[in-house]
Design a protein around this motif. Structure first.
Motif, PDB file in Angstrom:
ATOM      1  N   UNK B  50      -5.051  -7.222  -9.680  1.00  0.00           N
ATOM      2  CA  UNK B  50      -4.266  -8.352  -9.179  1.00  0.00           C
ATOM      3  C   UNK B  50      -3.909  -8.152  -7.710  1.00  0.00           C
ATOM      4  N   UNK B  51      -3.473  -6.947  -7.364  1.00  0.00           N
ATOM      5  CA  UNK B  51      -2.944  -6.711  -6.032  1.00  0.00           C
ATOM      6  C   UNK B  51      -3.979  -6.237  -5.036  1.00  0.00           C
ATOM      7  N   UNK B  52      -4.591  -5.085  -5.339  1.00  0.00           N
ATOM      8  CA  UNK B  52      -5.460  -4.457  -4.342  1.00  0.00           C
ATOM      9  C   UNK B  52      -6.607  -5.381  -3.949  1.00  0.00           C
ATOM     10  N   UNK B  53      -7.133  -6.105  -4.923  1.00  0.00           N
ATOM     11  CA  UNK B  53      -8.269  -6.969  -4.595  1.00  0.00           C
ATOM     12  C   UNK B  53      -7.868  -8.179  -3.775  1.00  0.00           C
ATOM     13  N   UNK B  54      -6.565  -8.435  -3.651  1.00  0.00           N
ATOM     14  CA  UNK B  54      -6.152  -9.557  -2.812  1.00  0.00           C
ATOM     15  C   UNK B  54      -5.866  -9.107  -1.381  1.00  0.00           C
ATOM     16  N   UNK B  55      -5.939  -7.801  -1.138  1.00  0.00           N
ATOM     17  CA  UNK B  55      -5.515  -7.298   0.172  1.00  0.00           C
ATOM     18  C   UNK B  55      -6.405  -7.828   1.299  1.00  0.00           C
ATOM     19  N   UNK B  56      -7.692  -7.862   1.061  1.00  0.00           N
ATOM     20  CA  UNK B  56      -8.628  -8.259   2.129  1.00  0.00           C
ATOM     21  C   UNK B  56      -8.315  -9.660   2.645  1.00  0.00           C
ATOM     22  N   UNK B  57      -8.191 -10.601   1.724  1.00  0.00           N
ATOM     23  CA  UNK B  57      -7.966 -11.982   2.136  1.00  0.00           C
ATOM     24  C   UNK B  57      -6.616 -12.097   2.853  1.00  0.00           C
ATOM     25  N   UNK B  58      -5.641 -11.284   2.417  1.00  0.00           N
ATOM     26  CA  UNK B  58      -4.324 -11.311   3.049  1.00  0.00           C
ATOM     27  C   UNK B  58      -4.410 -10.757   4.478  1.00  0.00           C
ATOM     28  N   UNK B  59      -5.150  -9.677   4.640  1.00  0.00           N
ATOM     29  CA  UNK B  59      -5.290  -9.076   5.973  1.00  0.00           C
ATOM     30  C   UNK B  59      -5.912 -10.074   6.950  1.00  0.00           C
ATOM     31  N   UNK B  60      -7.025 -10.636   6.546  1.00  0.00           N
ATOM     32  CA  UNK B  60      -7.757 -11.527   7.453  1.00  0.00           C
ATOM     33  C   UNK B  60      -6.920 -12.761   7.775  1.00  0.00           C
ATOM     34  N   UNK B  61      -6.368 -13.380   6.711  1.00  0.00           N
ATOM     35  CA  UNK B  61      -5.596 -14.604   6.964  1.00  0.00           C
ATOM     36  C   UNK B  61      -4.364 -14.305   7.798  1.00  0.00           C
ATOM     37  N   UNK B  62      -3.689 -13.192   7.503  1.00  0.00           N
ATOM     38  CA  UNK B  62      -2.480 -12.841   8.245  1.00  0.00           C
ATOM     39  C   UNK B  62      -2.780 -12.677   9.721  1.00  0.00           C
ATOM     40  N   UNK B  63      -3.863 -11.997  10.010  1.00  0.00           N
ATOM     41  CA  UNK B  63      -4.230 -11.769  11.402  1.00  0.00           C
ATOM     42  C   UNK B  63      -4.415 -13.105  12.131  1.00  0.00           C
ATOM     43  N   UNK B  64      -5.158 -13.992  11.516  1.00  0.00           N
ATOM     44  CA  UNK B  64      -5.446 -15.259  12.209  1.00  0.00           C
ATOM     45  C   UNK B  64      -4.208 -16.136  12.333  1.00  0.00           C
ATOM     46  N   UNK B  65      -3.413 -16.170  11.277  1.00  0.00           N
ATOM     47  CA  UNK B  65      -2.193 -16.976  11.360  1.00  0.00           C
ATOM     48  C   UNK B  65      -1.310 -16.455  12.488  1.00  0.00           C
ATOM     49  N   UNK B  66      -1.201 -15.136  12.604  1.00  0.00           N
ATOM     50  CA  UNK B  66      -0.397 -14.546  13.670  1.00  0.00           C
ATOM     51  C   UNK B  66      -0.953 -14.893  15.040  1.00  0.00           C
ATOM     52  N   UNK B 143      -0.539  -9.646 -21.539  1.00  0.00           N
ATOM     53  CA  UNK B 143       0.135 -10.552 -20.615  1.00  0.00           C
ATOM     54  C   UNK B 143       1.214  -9.838 -19.802  1.00  0.00           C
ATOM     55  N   UNK B 144       2.102  -9.127 -20.470  1.00  0.00           N
ATOM     56  CA  UNK B 144       3.245  -8.547 -19.755  1.00  0.00           C
ATOM     57  C   UNK B 144       2.842  -7.581 -18.636  1.00  0.00           C
ATOM     58  N   UNK B 145       1.854  -6.708 -18.838  1.00  0.00           N
ATOM     59  CA  UNK B 145       1.472  -5.828 -17.723  1.00  0.00           C
ATOM     60  C   UNK B 145       0.987  -6.609 -16.492  1.00  0.00           C
ATOM     61  N   UNK B 146       0.281  -7.716 -16.754  1.00  0.00           N
ATOM     62  CA  UNK B 146      -0.190  -8.532 -15.630  1.00  0.00           C
ATOM     63  C   UNK B 146       0.979  -9.205 -14.926  1.00  0.00           C
ATOM     64  N   UNK B 147       1.955  -9.597 -15.724  1.00  0.00           N
ATOM     65  CA  UNK B 147       3.138 -10.247 -15.154  1.00  0.00           C
ATOM     66  C   UNK B 147       3.854  -9.274 -14.209  1.00  0.00           C
ATOM     67  N   UNK B 148       4.083  -8.062 -14.709  1.00  0.00           N
ATOM     68  CA  UNK B 148       4.766  -7.065 -13.881  1.00  0.00           C
ATOM     69  C   UNK B 148       3.952  -6.765 -12.626  1.00  0.00           C
ATOM     70  N   UNK B 149       2.640  -6.630 -12.799  1.00  0.00           N
ATOM     71  CA  UNK B 149       1.792  -6.322 -11.645  1.00  0.00           C
ATOM     72  C   UNK B 149       1.869  -7.435 -10.602  1.00  0.00           C
ATOM     73  N   UNK B 150       1.903  -8.676 -11.061  1.00  0.00           N
ATOM     74  CA  UNK B 150       2.007  -9.798 -10.123  1.00  0.00           C
ATOM     75  C   UNK B 150       3.320  -9.758  -9.359  1.00  0.00           C
ATOM     76  N   UNK B 151       4.404  -9.445 -10.070  1.00  0.00           N
ATOM     77  CA  UNK B 151       5.718  -9.431  -9.412  1.00  0.00           C
ATOM     78  C   UNK B 151       5.797  -8.299  -8.389  1.00  0.00           C
ATOM     79  N   UNK B 152       5.162  -7.168  -8.703  1.00  0.00           N
ATOM     80  CA  UNK B 152       5.193  -6.054  -7.745  1.00  0.00           C
ATOM     81  C   UNK B 152       4.286  -6.358  -6.549  1.00  0.00           C
ATOM     82  N   UNK B 153       3.136  -6.949  -6.827  1.00  0.00           N
ATOM     83  CA  UNK B 153       2.158  -7.154  -5.757  1.00  0.00           C
ATOM     84  C   UNK B 153       2.622  -8.139  -4.706  1.00  0.00           C
TER      85      UNK B 153
END
Ligand SMILES: Nc1ncnc2c1ncn2[C@@H]1O[C@H](COP(=O)(O)OP(=O)(O)OP(=O)(O)O)[C@@H](O)[C@H]1O
Ligand SMILES: [Mg+2]
Lengths: 267, 260
Positions: B50-66, B143-153
């Motif tokens: 859930x989290x680590x695989x979203x990092x790339x898109x966040x990095x790229x988008x964050x850079x451009x938005x900034x 379900x619950x482990x994914x929920x927790x992972x989403x909230x942490x991520x």
């Protein structure tokens, strides 16, 4: 006292009665077969027994407990003692064959990994797939997947196992093995087995009691010998697989001729 | 006319029913959390997908938005001779608003849709009912482990987004437009408050994390078990998440920053 006692079971899908007053007793240590035409509700019956569906009226008792009056925790406790082989296998697709069979053990016991390994390999050996343990479910054929599911259904050594179409998609050799396996499990471990199947030959070979279902009712029940001697045309047709007779092959509804003659064009 | 009223009524009832089962679902998930925390390895697996695989898109988008913020902000500020404040503008926009909101929107598209499809498919292939029959409650196990992972991520991703965005704004401001770098950083440090800005941003992103993951998991769990049903559920996840994020953002902003 029977292990499973089904009394006056009614269950509807929409307006259609799937069960319309069914009584079934399933005795301990016996192999009970549920047979009937496709679409009569055999899978539905297993789901009702497992507490996944609720009857509209009537009761189902397993080991003296009314399945549908149990609490969530009580139901899960009971399910630990039930094994079920799904018609589709229902293997977890993101873990290997080995992990699938080990899954119930890892979830419900604190056994050390070495013991889990032995138990899993034993079960896989029994279904002839010990060497397929590292494959993923997507790499299995339909028949293999079902045998893995069978191994998984009995890993916790339950008091009863429900097999939904265990013979479908098996070649003659593995079919023979599975028939034997079910028989052996039943006798050696004192299991109670419920088999849902269309394979008249294999089923009559191992079943102690057979229930024939159709149109929401139990049409006939008894030992294979009794059924073969039955004077009912319906039973004879079903057991011998004759195309003509009282057993409906078609999903109930409008008559074919009326359908062809009717001018209604569906949009 | 009668038909219209009738279908309106049915729609209303269906919506109410889904709302009800959605909340019940949330309750079951929350009840499953203590058990999940004891078996944290399940969460770690999910943090990966859930989290680590979203990092790339966040990095790229964050850079451009900034970087875009740097450009646009400079053009406005320079008219007032206030281009030294570019750092404040960039950091406050990111930390308060864009970081939590845009990263939550991206998270819904990247991780939320994947969660819905995964759960929906598990349902349609009977894996969830198979689990139930093995006396393993899928809500607790799956379900619950994914929920927790989403909230942490979510807050972590939002933090990454803001950090990279500020860096992007700095590249543009200092490298391209010649803003004084000392002023850029020092003004940012002075004017960005830990409690008012950073903490409020974190709270927002936690709220978004809860809501997006909840929507995604519920849509998957509630999907009709067909390929079409799973497809529709995935779309609904993205659309409903977007509405929820933007609507909640207004409410939260009004509560936190508005003098209402
Ligand atoms: N989810 C559902 N919604 C509505 N109707 C259903 C659903 N599942 C099953 N049915 C209906 O219930 C009836 C019984 O289905 P069931 O799967 O129990 O049949 P079956 O006896 O197991 O058939 P088969 O031998 O082909 O597996 C079918 O006629 C089917 O149309
Ligand atoms: Mg069936």
């Amino acid at each position: 006292m029977p292990l499973i006692k089904i009394r006056d079971l009614h269950f509807y899908r929409g307006d259609r009665a799937i069960f319309d007053g069914v009584n079934i007793d399933i005795h301990r240590g016996k192999i009970t077969a549920i047979m009937g035409p496709s679409g009569t509700g055999k899978t539905t019956l297993l789901r009702l027994i497992g507490g996944q569906l609720r009857p509209d009226s009537g009761t189902i008792e397993v080991d003296g407990q009314d399945v549908h009056k149990l609490s969530h925790a009580g139901l899960y406790e009971l399910r630990k003692r039930m094994g079920m082989l799904f018609q589709s296998g229902a293997l977890l697709t993101d873990i290997s064959v080995f992990d699938n069979v080990a899954f119930p053990l890892r979830e419900h016991t604190d056994l050390p990994e070495s013991m889990i390994r032995d138990l899993v390999l034993m079960k896989l050996q029994a279904v002839g797939l010990r060497n397929a343990r590292d494959l993923m479910p997507a790499e299995l054929s339909g028949g293999m997947a079902r045998r893995v599911a069978l191994a998984r259904a009995v890993t916790l050594d339950p008091m009863m196992v429900m097999y939904d179409e265990p013979f479908t998609g098996q070649d003659p050799i593995s079919m023979g093995t599975i028939v034997n396996l079910i028989h052996r499990l039943n006798d050696a471990m004192g299991l109670t087995s419920i088999i849902v199947s269309h394979d008249v030959m294999e089923t009559t070979e191992i079943a102690d009691v057979i229930y024939l279902l159709s149109a929401g009712k139990v049409i006939e029940s008894g030992s294979p010998v009794q059924l073969r001697r039955s004077s009912s045309q319906w039973v004879q047709q079903f057991i011998q697989g004759l195309p003509d007779g009282p057993v409906p092959f078609h999903f109930p509804g409008v008559d074919f001729a009326d359908d062809l003659l009717s001018s209604e064009v569906s949009a | 006319m009668i038909d219209f009223i009738r279908s309106l009524g049915r729609w209303g009832l269906d919506t109410l029913q889904r709302l009800g089962s959605g909340h019940l679902f949330l309750w079951y998930m929350v009840k499953g959390i203590p058990e999940v925390l004891l078996r944290f390895s399940l969460v770690i697996q999910q943090l990966q997908s859930v989290g680590v695989r979203s990092v790339m898109i966040i990095l790229v988008s964050g850079l451009f938005v900034g970087m875009v913020l740097g450009l646009q902000g400079y053009n406005t500020l320079v008219d007032f001779g206030a281009e030294e404040s570019l750092g404040v503008l960039v950091s406050l926009s990111l930390v308060r608003e864009l970081g939590p909101v845009v990263s939550a929107l991206l998270f819904a598209g990247r991780a939320g849709s994947a969660l819905t499809a995964e759960i929906g498919l598990m349902k349609s292939t009977e894996q969830l009912s198979g689990m139930e029959m093995m006396a393993v409650d899928p809500i607790r196990r799956i379900i619950a482990p994914r929920f927790v992972a989403g909230i942490i991520s979510m807050p972590l991703l939002a933090a990454i987004f803001s950090a990279v965005g500020i860096f992007g704004g700095f590249i543009v401001g200092y490298g391209l437009l010649g803003v004084d770098d000392g002023a850029f950083w020092s003004q940012m440090q002075v004017k960005t408050d830990w409690y008012d800005d950073v903490l409020n941003g974190v709270i927002k992103s936690i709220v978004f994390g809860v809501v997006v993951t909840w929507i995604a998991l519920f849509e998957g769990y509630d999907a009709s078990p067909t390929s079409e049903g799973v497809g529709r559920a995935t779309t609904r996840t993205v659309v409903h998440s977007a509405f929820a994020i933007l609507g909640l953002d207004f409410v939260l902003t009004a509560l936190m920053f508005g003098e209402i």
